[in-house]
Write an enzyme that holds these catalytic residues in place. Sequence first.
Site, PDB file in Angstrom:
ATOM      1  N   CYS A   4       0.867  -1.185   0.000  1.00  0.00           N
ATOM      2  CA  CYS A   4       0.000   0.000   0.000  1.00  0.00           C
ATOM      3  C   CYS A   4       0.899   1.229   0.000  1.00  0.00           C
ATOM      4  O   CYS A   4       1.683   1.441   0.930  1.00  0.00           O
ATOM      5  CB  CYS A   4      -0.923   0.014   1.217  1.00  0.00           C
ATOM      6  SG  CYS A   4      -1.777   1.602   1.411  1.00  0.00           S
ATOM      7  N   CYS A   7       0.476   3.436   3.063  1.00  0.00           N
ATOM      8  CA  CYS A   7       1.116   2.869   4.261  1.00  0.00           C
ATOM      9  C   CYS A   7       2.618   3.112   4.204  1.00  0.00           C
ATOM     10  O   CYS A   7       3.245   3.396   5.232  1.00  0.00           O
ATOM     11  CB  CYS A   7       0.812   1.382   4.390  1.00  0.00           C
ATOM     12  SG  CYS A   7      -0.871   1.039   4.972  1.00  0.00           S
ATOM     13  N   ASN A  86     -13.151   9.165  -2.661  1.00  0.00           N
ATOM     14  CA  ASN A  86     -13.522   8.159  -3.646  1.00  0.00           C
ATOM     15  C   ASN A  86     -13.676   6.788  -2.992  1.00  0.00           C
ATOM     16  O   ASN A  86     -12.851   6.387  -2.163  1.00  0.00           O
ATOM     17  CB  ASN A  86     -12.468   8.103  -4.755  1.00  0.00           C
ATOM     18  CG  ASN A  86     -12.521   9.322  -5.655  1.00  0.00           C
ATOM     19  OD1 ASN A  86     -13.594   9.850  -5.928  1.00  0.00           O
ATOM     20  ND2 ASN A  86     -11.364   9.792  -6.110  1.00  0.00           N
ATOM     21  N   GLY A  92     -13.386   5.711  -9.281  1.00  0.00           N
ATOM     22  CA  GLY A  92     -12.027   5.942  -9.746  1.00  0.00           C
ATOM     23  C   GLY A  92     -10.987   5.874  -8.640  1.00  0.00           C
ATOM     24  O   GLY A  92      -9.886   6.418  -8.781  1.00  0.00           O
ATOM     25  N   THR A  94      -7.980   4.801  -6.839  1.00  0.00           N
ATOM     26  CA  THR A  94      -6.783   4.094  -7.321  1.00  0.00           C
ATOM     27  C   THR A  94      -5.889   3.634  -6.178  1.00  0.00           C
ATOM     28  O   THR A  94      -5.112   2.693  -6.348  1.00  0.00           O
ATOM     29  CB  THR A  94      -5.952   5.001  -8.257  1.00  0.00           C
ATOM     30  OG1 THR A  94      -5.607   6.202  -7.572  1.00  0.00           O
ATOM     31  CG2 THR A  94      -6.733   5.329  -9.523  1.00  0.00           C
ATOM     32  N   HIS A  97      -6.453   2.767   0.221  1.00  0.00           N
ATOM     33  CA  HIS A  97      -6.282   3.156   1.633  1.00  0.00           C
ATOM     34  C   HIS A  97      -7.098   4.442   1.748  1.00  0.00           C
ATOM     35  O   HIS A  97      -6.782   5.431   1.068  1.00  0.00           O
ATOM     36  CB  HIS A  97      -4.793   3.382   1.924  1.00  0.00           C
ATOM     37  CG  HIS A  97      -4.483   3.758   3.347  1.00  0.00           C
ATOM     38  ND1 HIS A  97      -3.452   3.176   4.046  1.00  0.00           N
ATOM     39  CD2 HIS A  97      -5.031   4.682   4.184  1.00  0.00           C
ATOM     40  CE1 HIS A  97      -3.386   3.713   5.264  1.00  0.00           C
ATOM     41  NE2 HIS A  97      -4.333   4.635   5.361  1.00  0.00           N
ATOM     42  N   HIS A  99      -8.740   7.860   1.957  1.00  0.00           N
ATOM     43  CA  HIS A  99      -8.119   9.181   2.010  1.00  0.00           C
ATOM     44  C   HIS A  99      -9.137  10.226   1.594  1.00  0.00           C
ATOM     45  O   HIS A  99     -10.064   9.947   0.824  1.00  0.00           O
ATOM     46  CB  HIS A  99      -6.890   9.246   1.094  1.00  0.00           C
ATOM     47  CG  HIS A  99      -7.137   8.775  -0.298  1.00  0.00           C
ATOM     48  ND1 HIS A  99      -7.182   7.433  -0.629  1.00  0.00           N
ATOM     49  CD2 HIS A  99      -7.373   9.450  -1.449  1.00  0.00           C
ATOM     50  CE1 HIS A  99      -7.429   7.313  -1.928  1.00  0.00           C
ATOM     51  NE2 HIS A  99      -7.560   8.519  -2.446  1.00  0.00           N
ATOM     52  N   HIS A 101      -9.520  13.861  -0.198  1.00  0.00           N
ATOM     53  CA  HIS A 101      -8.895  14.886  -1.029  1.00  0.00           C
ATOM     54  C   HIS A 101      -9.381  16.256  -0.558  1.00  0.00           C
ATOM     55  O   HIS A 101     -10.587  16.463  -0.414  1.00  0.00           O
ATOM     56  CB  HIS A 101      -9.311  14.745  -2.495  1.00  0.00           C
ATOM     57  CG  HIS A 101      -8.856  13.490  -3.161  1.00  0.00           C
ATOM     58  ND1 HIS A 101      -7.756  13.444  -3.994  1.00  0.00           N
ATOM     59  CD2 HIS A 101      -9.351  12.230  -3.146  1.00  0.00           C
ATOM     60  CE1 HIS A 101      -7.605  12.218  -4.479  1.00  0.00           C
ATOM     61  NE2 HIS A 101      -8.567  11.465  -3.975  1.00  0.00           N
TER      62      HIS A 101
HETATM   63  P1  DGP Z   1      -7.908   8.217  -5.600  1.00  0.00           P
HETATM   64  O1  DGP Z   1      -8.182   8.268  -7.057  1.00  0.00           O
HETATM   65  O2  DGP Z   1      -9.017   8.863  -4.778  1.00  0.00           O
HETATM   66  O3  DGP Z   1      -7.552   6.825  -5.114  1.00  0.00           O
HETATM   67  O4  DGP Z   1      -6.652   9.158  -5.372  1.00  0.00           O
HETATM   68  C1  DGP Z   1      -5.348   8.715  -5.150  1.00  0.00           C
HETATM   69  C2  DGP Z   1      -4.446   9.919  -5.228  1.00  0.00           C
HETATM   70  O5  DGP Z   1      -3.189   9.565  -4.692  1.00  0.00           O
HETATM   71  C3  DGP Z   1      -4.199  10.426  -6.630  1.00  0.00           C
HETATM   72  O6  DGP Z   1      -4.750  11.748  -6.756  1.00  0.00           O
HETATM   73  C4  DGP Z   1      -2.680  10.461  -6.769  1.00  0.00           C
HETATM   74  C5  DGP Z   1      -2.192  10.285  -5.366  1.00  0.00           C
HETATM   75  N1  DGP Z   1      -0.972   9.521  -5.236  1.00  0.00           N
HETATM   76  C6  DGP Z   1      -0.740   8.278  -5.711  1.00  0.00           C
HETATM   77  N2  DGP Z   1       0.505   7.881  -5.399  1.00  0.00           N
HETATM   78  C7  DGP Z   1       1.069   8.910  -4.702  1.00  0.00           C
HETATM   79  C8  DGP Z   1       2.355   9.099  -4.094  1.00  0.00           C
HETATM   80  O7  DGP Z   1       3.231   8.252  -4.121  1.00  0.00           O
HETATM   81  N3  DGP Z   1       2.555  10.297  -3.481  1.00  0.00           N
HETATM   82  C9  DGP Z   1       1.601  11.270  -3.418  1.00  0.00           C
HETATM   83  N4  DGP Z   1       1.911  12.394  -2.796  1.00  0.00           N
HETATM   84  N5  DGP Z   1       0.376  11.109  -3.959  1.00  0.00           N
HETATM   85  C10 DGP Z   1       0.124   9.944  -4.602  1.00  0.00           C
END
Ligand code: DGP
Length: 113
Positions: A4, A7, A86, A92, A94, A97, A99, A101
């Site tokens: 993850c 994580c 999300n 969408g 991705t 875990h 979170h 926004h």
């Molecule tokens: P979601 O689509 O809601 O699962 O958003 C995941 C977000 O996480 C996406 O906007 C890009 C961000 N993200 C993915 N990998 C990383 C990372 O390694 N570092 C940071 N700062 N953000 C990341």
Amino acid sequence: MENCIFCKILAGEIPSSKVYEDEAMLAFRDINPQAAVHVLVVPKSHFATLAEMDEAQAELVKQCFVKIPAIAASLGLENGYRLIVNQGEDAGQTVHHLHIHILGGQAMGEKML
Ligand code: DGP
């Protein structure tokens, strides 16, 4: 949780641009910003969606939402901001875990809500 990315960020194994941290959450800038200000607030417990959340995790999420106004103020979002959480494939999501926004720093328009 193995594999993850959030994580790994929480564990300090992957660097992030931190904007806030306490015992419940870490907030850091999104790597692929979708607005002038785009920060992710991540509870310090691994679960993918609200449907999988237990009581202790719900307490962490509560603390995230309680703290978000102060985080937003520290980011200069006095004029308002948008929160997105999300949930699953159609949304969408991705990173699996949970979170939150925080999007702001500009007028968001009406296309997404
Ligand atoms: P979601 O689509 O809601 O699962 O958003 C995941 C977000 O996480 C996406 O906007 C890009 C961000 N993200 C993915 N990998 C990383 C990372 O390694 N570092 C940071 N700062 N953000 C990341």
